[in-house]
Design a protein around this motif. Structure first.
Motif, mmCIF file in Angstrom:
data_model
loop_
_atom_site.group_PDB
_atom_site.id
_atom_site.type_symbol
_atom_site.label_atom_id
_atom_site.label_comp_id
_atom_site.label_asym_id
_atom_site.label_seq_id
_atom_site.Cartn_x
_atom_site.Cartn_y
_atom_site.Cartn_z
ATOM 1 N N LEU A 106 0.833 -1.206 0.000
ATOM 2 C CA LEU A 106 0.000 0.000 0.000
ATOM 3 C C LEU A 106 0.867 1.255 0.000
ATOM 4 C CD1 LEU A 106 -2.950 1.015 0.177
ATOM 5 C CD2 LEU A 106 -2.646 1.108 2.655
ATOM 6 N N LEU A 107 1.945 1.240 0.762
ATOM 7 C CA LEU A 107 2.857 2.384 0.798
ATOM 8 C C LEU A 107 3.444 2.650 -0.588
ATOM 9 C CD1 LEU A 107 4.406 4.520 2.448
ATOM 10 C CD2 LEU A 107 6.157 2.775 2.886
ATOM 11 N N ILE A 108 3.890 1.599 -1.250
ATOM 12 C CA ILE A 108 4.435 1.755 -2.601
ATOM 13 C C ILE A 108 3.371 2.301 -3.546
ATOM 14 C CG2 ILE A 108 5.348 0.496 -4.594
ATOM 15 C CD1 ILE A 108 6.649 -1.450 -2.606
ATOM 16 N N ALA A 109 2.156 1.754 -3.448
ATOM 17 C CA ALA A 109 1.071 2.174 -4.341
ATOM 18 C C ALA A 109 0.695 3.629 -4.134
ATOM 19 C CB ALA A 109 -0.149 1.279 -4.127
ATOM 20 N N VAL A 110 0.627 4.055 -2.866
ATOM 21 C CA VAL A 110 0.235 5.435 -2.562
ATOM 22 C C VAL A 110 1.336 6.413 -2.955
ATOM 23 C CG1 VAL A 110 -0.238 7.035 -0.671
ATOM 24 C CG2 VAL A 110 -1.401 4.832 -0.744
ATOM 25 N N VAL A 111 2.565 6.095 -2.602
ATOM 26 C CA VAL A 111 3.692 7.000 -2.851
ATOM 27 C C VAL A 111 3.918 7.206 -4.348
ATOM 28 C CG1 VAL A 111 6.201 7.230 -2.639
ATOM 29 C CG2 VAL A 111 4.840 6.570 -0.660
ATOM 30 N N ILE A 112 3.674 6.181 -5.147
ATOM 31 C CA ILE A 112 3.883 6.297 -6.593
ATOM 32 C C ILE A 112 2.592 6.646 -7.324
ATOM 33 C CG2 ILE A 112 4.592 5.062 -8.680
ATOM 34 C CD1 ILE A 112 6.483 3.410 -6.980
ATOM 35 N N GLY A 113 1.507 5.990 -6.986
ATOM 36 C CA GLY A 113 0.264 6.129 -7.741
ATOM 37 C C GLY A 113 -0.399 7.491 -7.617
ATOM 38 N N ILE A 114 -0.531 8.014 -6.389
ATOM 39 C CA ILE A 114 -1.228 9.297 -6.203
ATOM 40 C C ILE A 114 -0.454 10.460 -6.838
ATOM 41 C CG2 ILE A 114 -2.001 10.967 -4.475
ATOM 42 C CD1 ILE A 114 -2.942 8.673 -2.772
ATOM 43 N N PRO A 115 0.855 10.612 -6.588
ATOM 44 C CA PRO A 115 1.587 11.684 -7.285
ATOM 45 C C PRO A 115 1.536 11.540 -8.813
ATOM 46 C CG PRO A 115 2.873 10.875 -5.436
ATOM 47 C CD PRO A 115 1.718 9.940 -5.597
ATOM 48 N N ALA A 116 1.561 10.295 -9.312
ATOM 49 C CA ALA A 116 1.472 10.092 -10.759
ATOM 50 C C ALA A 116 0.123 10.565 -11.282
ATOM 51 C CB ALA A 116 1.680 8.615 -11.098
ATOM 52 N N ALA A 235 -10.367 16.605 -3.681
ATOM 53 C CA ALA A 235 -10.380 15.406 -4.527
ATOM 54 C C ALA A 235 -10.145 14.143 -3.717
ATOM 55 C CB ALA A 235 -9.307 15.528 -5.609
ATOM 56 N N LEU A 236 -10.036 14.271 -2.415
ATOM 57 C CA LEU A 236 -9.609 13.167 -1.568
ATOM 58 C C LEU A 236 -10.695 12.125 -1.330
ATOM 59 C CD1 LEU A 236 -7.105 12.259 -0.042
ATOM 60 C CD2 LEU A 236 -7.920 13.506 1.970
ATOM 61 N N THR A 237 -11.965 12.516 -1.391
ATOM 62 C CA THR A 237 -13.045 11.593 -1.026
ATOM 63 C C THR A 237 -13.062 10.332 -1.886
ATOM 64 O OG1 THR A 237 -14.395 13.422 -0.204
ATOM 65 C CG2 THR A 237 -15.524 11.357 -0.697
ATOM 66 N N PRO A 238 -13.073 10.414 -3.219
ATOM 67 C CA PRO A 238 -13.034 9.166 -4.005
ATOM 68 C C PRO A 238 -11.728 8.397 -3.833
ATOM 69 C CG PRO A 238 -12.860 11.085 -5.440
ATOM 70 C CD PRO A 238 -13.228 11.591 -4.087
ATOM 71 N N ILE A 239 -10.635 9.112 -3.571
ATOM 72 C CA ILE A 239 -9.365 8.421 -3.328
ATOM 73 C C ILE A 239 -9.446 7.626 -2.039
ATOM 74 C CG2 ILE A 239 -6.889 8.759 -2.913
ATOM 75 C CD1 ILE A 239 -7.065 11.300 -4.606
ATOM 76 N N LEU A 240 -10.123 8.190 -1.042
ATOM 77 C CA LEU A 240 -10.296 7.502 0.234
ATOM 78 C C LEU A 240 -11.123 6.231 0.062
ATOM 79 C CD1 LEU A 240 -9.766 7.657 3.290
ATOM 80 C CD2 LEU A 240 -11.908 8.928 3.512
ATOM 81 N N THR A 241 -12.126 6.301 -0.808
ATOM 82 C CA THR A 241 -12.930 5.109 -1.096
ATOM 83 C C THR A 241 -12.056 4.001 -1.662
ATOM 84 O OG1 THR A 241 -14.811 6.530 -1.630
ATOM 85 C CG2 THR A 241 -14.923 4.249 -2.370
ATOM 86 N N VAL A 242 -11.239 4.357 -2.639
ATOM 87 C CA VAL A 242 -10.356 3.373 -3.262
ATOM 88 C C VAL A 242 -9.334 2.858 -2.256
ATOM 89 C CG1 VAL A 242 -8.617 3.039 -5.069
ATOM 90 C CG2 VAL A 242 -10.666 4.390 -5.538
ATOM 91 N N LEU A 243 -8.866 3.730 -1.376
ATOM 92 C CA LEU A 243 -7.896 3.330 -0.355
ATOM 93 C C LEU A 243 -8.468 2.226 0.525
ATOM 94 C CD1 LEU A 243 -5.185 3.824 1.092
ATOM 95 C CD2 LEU A 243 -6.351 5.538 2.495
#
Length: 320
Positions: A106-116, A235-243
């Protein structure tokens, strides 16, 4: 909020009951006699019959199901004869390993995916946007078992940089432990990483087009503040759902990854239990994973209200 949480916890009971029924039916459909598989081909007929009696397999299916539900009502997940240990003991032993792997992925996915995703939204319809979306599409489509094998072949067999299988021991130092974690964590992170990038891009594009973002820019506010403080927060709400969904998926869906890399977690435990026809372990671990899945979804629903107070939690668990 309190009544909503209470109702969701009460609804947890029928949810777990339905999962328990499905798992019970599926395990009984697996070919092979569990007692014969556990004892091996050298076991006598008498030994097999004795073990069948201990496991309750000589009872009718309805009687087995009643005993199974009665044990669940007492929070008794059973005892594994193939592991000579209670199922709860096995879960306590294996679940932390799955949590470590899932959090690393999850750390790898968040650190790379969200900034991308943020970068792709900022550079919409440019080569950067196209490259990020192409990589995301490949990440979502790539089978984990194939990627895991390729990672082992390249980084372990050809280059010899990282160990191929197993879980490191902290007694040997932090770096050896991390080296064992890198390959399975990256393999497990590919789909969440791609998902985060796509959802973040979509959500950011919707927010960036709003009037208040244009107003903030017209006031001369620096772009990184506009994006980080104003746009990303909304924009965080849908990201939180996916999280929340990805945490649940990572905890419950690491079967292939743990099997490929011989990671001693819940996924590997389920696979080994199926191979040994250990129905008790399969039933108990799946029930536990279902409980964690529902619990995480409840936590995400509560965080909705914290992140966005405008979200109303209805009595049926929906949002409007």
């Amino acid at each position: 909020m309190g009544s909503f949480i209470l109702k969701r916890l009460i609804n947890l009971i029928p949810t777990l009951l339905v999962v328990g029924i499905i798992v019970f039916i599926i395990t009984r459909m697996i070919p092979g006699d569990p007692a014969s598989v556990m004892l091996g081909p050298q076991a006598s007929v008498e030994d097999v019959e004795n073990l069948r009696e201990e496991l309750g397999l000589n009872k009718s299916i309805p009687s087995q199901f009643i005993s199974y539900v009665a044990d669940l009502a007492q929070l008794n997940l059973g005892y594994s004869y193939s592991y000579s240990e209670s199922v709860i003991g096995l879960i306590i032993e294996r679940f932390p390993n799955t949590v470590i792997l899932a959090l690393a992925a999850l750390l790898i996915a968040v650190v790379i995916g969200i900034p991308a995703g943020i970068l792709a939204a900022r550079k919409q319809n440019t080569i950067i946007d196209y490259v990020v979306m192409l990589i995301s599409l490949v990440g979502v489509s790539m089978p984990i078992f194939w990627l895991g094998i390729m990672l082992v072949l390249f980084f372990s067999v050809n280059l010899g940089w990282l160990p191929a299988t197993g879980m490191g021991n902290l007694d040997d130092g932090l770096w050896p432990y991390i080296k064992h974690l890198l390959l399975p964590a990256f393999a497990l992170a590919t789909i969440p990483m791609a998902t985060f990038a796509r959802i973040t891009r979509s959500s950011m594009l919707e927010v960036i087009s709003q009037d208040y973002i244009k107003t903030a820019r017209s006031k001369g506010i620096k772009e990184y503040l506009v994006i980080g403080k104003h746009a990303f927060k909304n924009a965080l709400t849908p990201i939180l759902t996916v999280l929340g969904m990805q945490i649940s998926n990572l905890l419950g869906g690491a079967v292939l990854t743990e099997t490929i890399f011989s990671w001693p977690g819940m996924g590997r435990l389920i696979v080994d239990a199926i191979d040994k026809r250990d129905f008790v372990v399969v039933q108990g671990t799946v029930i536990f994973i279902a409980f964690i899945f529902v619990l995480i979804n409840l936590i995400v629903d509560v965080l909705y209200k914290v992140v966005n107070p405008k979200v109303n939690l209805e009595s049926d668990g929906g949002k409007k």
